[in-house]
Design a protein around this motif. Sequence first.
Motif, PDB file in Angstrom:
ATOM      1  N   GLN A   1      22.476  12.349 -13.846  1.00 30.80           N
ATOM      2  CA  GLN A   1      23.182  13.006 -14.941  1.00 30.80           C
ATOM      3  C   GLN A   1      24.356  13.785 -14.377  1.00 30.80           C
ATOM      4  O   GLN A   1      24.216  14.524 -13.404  1.00 30.80           O
ATOM      5  CB  GLN A   1      22.256  13.927 -15.719  1.00 30.80           C
TER       6      GLN A   1
ATOM      7  N   ARG B   1      28.483  15.474 -15.827  1.00 32.67           N
ATOM      8  CA  ARG B   1      29.238  15.856 -17.010  1.00 32.67           C
ATOM      9  C   ARG B   1      30.664  15.333 -16.878  1.00 32.67           C
ATOM     10  O   ARG B   1      31.298  15.500 -15.846  1.00 32.67           O
ATOM     11  CB  ARG B   1      29.224  17.359 -17.199  1.00 32.67           C
TER      12      ARG B   1
ATOM     13  N   THR C   1      27.536  15.361 -21.267  1.00 33.64           N
ATOM     14  CA  THR C   1      26.537  14.865 -20.317  1.00 33.64           C
ATOM     15  C   THR C   1      26.433  13.348 -20.422  1.00 33.64           C
ATOM     16  O   THR C   1      26.332  12.793 -21.513  1.00 33.64           O
ATOM     17  CB  THR C   1      25.166  15.511 -20.580  1.00 33.64           C
TER      18      THR C   1
ATOM     19  N   SER D   1      24.469   9.922 -18.500  1.00 37.75           N
ATOM     20  CA  SER D   1      23.412   9.454 -17.612  1.00 37.75           C
ATOM     21  C   SER D   1      23.765   8.046 -17.158  1.00 37.75           C
ATOM     22  O   SER D   1      24.024   7.166 -17.987  1.00 37.75           O
ATOM     23  CB  SER D   1      22.072   9.463 -18.344  1.00 37.75           C
TER      24      SER D   1
END
Length: 82
Positions: free
Chosen positions: A6, A8, A13, A15
């Motif tokens: 994960q 940003r 955010t 993944s």
Amino acid sequence: MADQIQLRVNGRTVSVPAGTVVAAAVAQAGQPRFRRSLQGQARGPLCGMGICMECRVTISGQAHSRSCQILCQEAMEVQTDE
């Protein structure tokens, strides 16, 4: 190594699978523009191998990072020139 990482991108955010380059994570975040040219035109990855320099973003405070050459890391902060 974790299966998913994960990070940003512009505060969102994202993944991604381990081993993903930052350019792919930026694209997955829905950000089509990575930077702007001196004339203000939107720019994005062209070559995918670090030569064209069009994929430059700020990664964890380090400006002008070539996103197509850097692997994503957990909790990485990526900022494009929106």
